[in-house]
Design a protein around this motif. Sequence first.
Motif, PDB file in Angstrom:
ATOM      1  N   VAL A  30      -4.163   2.186  -2.311  1.00  0.00           N
ATOM      2  CA  VAL A  30      -5.528   1.699  -2.106  1.00  0.00           C
ATOM      3  C   VAL A  30      -6.569   2.645  -2.698  1.00  0.00           C
ATOM      4  CG1 VAL A  30      -5.807   2.765   0.177  1.00  0.00           C
ATOM      5  CG2 VAL A  30      -7.108   0.701  -0.390  1.00  0.00           C
ATOM      6  N   ASN A  33       0.842  -1.202   0.000  1.00  0.00           N
ATOM      7  CA  ASN A  33       0.000   0.000   0.000  1.00  0.00           C
ATOM      8  C   ASN A  33       0.877   1.252   0.000  1.00  0.00           C
ATOM      9  OD1 ASN A  33      -2.360   1.504  -0.094  1.00  0.00           O
ATOM     10  ND2 ASN A  33      -2.645   1.509   2.119  1.00  0.00           N
ATOM     11  N   ASP A  73     -15.279  -4.984   1.124  1.00  0.00           N
ATOM     12  CA  ASP A  73     -14.233  -4.288   0.375  1.00  0.00           C
ATOM     13  C   ASP A  73     -12.943  -5.095   0.416  1.00  0.00           C
ATOM     14  OD1 ASP A  73     -12.674  -2.518  -0.975  1.00  0.00           O
ATOM     15  OD2 ASP A  73     -12.920  -0.839   0.410  1.00  0.00           O
ATOM     16  N   ALA A  90      -9.554  -3.308  -0.649  1.00  0.00           N
ATOM     17  CA  ALA A  90      -8.803  -2.617   0.403  1.00  0.00           C
ATOM     18  C   ALA A  90      -8.040  -3.607   1.271  1.00  0.00           C
ATOM     19  CB  ALA A  90      -9.744  -1.778   1.258  1.00  0.00           C
TER      20      ALA A  90
END
Length: 489
Positions: free
Chosen positions: A166, A153, A195, A198
């Motif tokens: 993200v 990330n 999600d 994510a």
Amino acid sequence: MNIPERELLSLLNALRSLLPPESVLVDAEDLRPFECDGLSAYRQLPMVVVLPETIEQVQSILRLCHAQQVPVVARGAGTGLSGGALPLADGVLLSLAKFKNIINIDAANAMATVQPGVRNLAISDAAAAYGLYYAPDPSSQIACTIGGNVAENSGGVHCLKYGLTVHNILMLKVVTMEGELLTIGSETLDTPGYDLLALMCGSEGMLGVIVEVTVKLLAKPERAQVVLAAFDDVVKAGEAVGSIIAAGIIPAGLEMMDRLAIQAAEDFVHAGYPRDAEAILLCELDGTNAEVSEYIMAVRRILADSGATEVRTAVDEAERQLFWKGRKSAFPAVGRLAPDYYCMDGTIPRRQLPHVLRRISEMSQEYGLAVANVFHAGDGNLHPLILFDANQPGELQRTEEFGQRILLLCVEVGGTITGEHGVGMEKINQMCMQFQSAELSQFHALKAAFDPSGLLNPGKAVPTLQRCAEFGAMHVHHGQLPHPELERF
């Protein structure tokens, strides 16, 4: 575990049946380039390296390793800074170096679909012809790959306004340890259900192997301009950061460097930084001509009111790029100052910047170790670089303890032990500072949902409860980190 020779030979023969001979590496000289990532404090030769070039080959490799219960570590360009891609002596290192194609640029819908081995900067280069670019820009963007960016990330100097990885991806194709190909997310802005996109961002290769990424592209702004401000006090520079944000201005980038980092970068790339400043801020504003002009004037006033000794605006695009080149070259530049440096990565609330910078300076004096501070000031992501010499007895241990105290300080003020470098091997013990047993148990449950056998990148990112108990007991017993937060372990 140690694989018996007969089983190892069987595994190697099976891998060679799936891949060309040159894509299965077993000789020590061929394995050596994969023994560590950018955090070279940890080194380990893998048992074998495989270099597939199709999704089907990745699926076959993972099915084989799952059947034989052999652990697998996925690896991109190896630019990571937390030991997240550290190989295993009894495991397969799965390199995605051959997955380097840009599959499609959809200019009409402002997106690009790429393989995980595509370099971060290559996406923007390919999209430039359409007036588009990919926003996240880690300092290693000329080398780091998009698959690794998703796994960690990653952020970069423009994450303050445009977000982390993200916030800039739409869809992933991921292969599970059992060899199942999953599509997570979609080309639309929202997808029903949990999600999971994510969840995959920052999962550090523990949940699946990323084999395709669809990213968002943005239109290049009409104008971008950088203001450089010099300060005679690091704390004043930290306070100026809060003042800019409090004024309702969200810069495209807001970066800070202290005196040691300034001088190192200036010697390295000659960016035109003021060598006598205790700190500088780089504040980039972008948008339309009119709004950039308005914000430039507002930011210059705020910086002057905050005690800046000098405020300079880049006169053209060449100078803007040079200012950023100095910042993005800070890590290698600081590497010229000492035999070794330890790069930390913690995140704090912006309002705590002055306090944390002051404490880091005090701890630097206490440990007798110089620190160069380079960080994403706008979002509170710190990168203190602790200079040391590993050849001096006890200095590495002292450096690690110093770094650990910086991370504990981040947690104490309401921050976190990482911002964009991940946990990997480096900060696995520090996870015990931040999370309690119930939270860690949930992390393990998520891991088990994707990888029940625990074969993907084992031993990284999420510590066992036993490890945390031992870590807490050791530090409380020896008094190295006397802090009530540790007593819960």
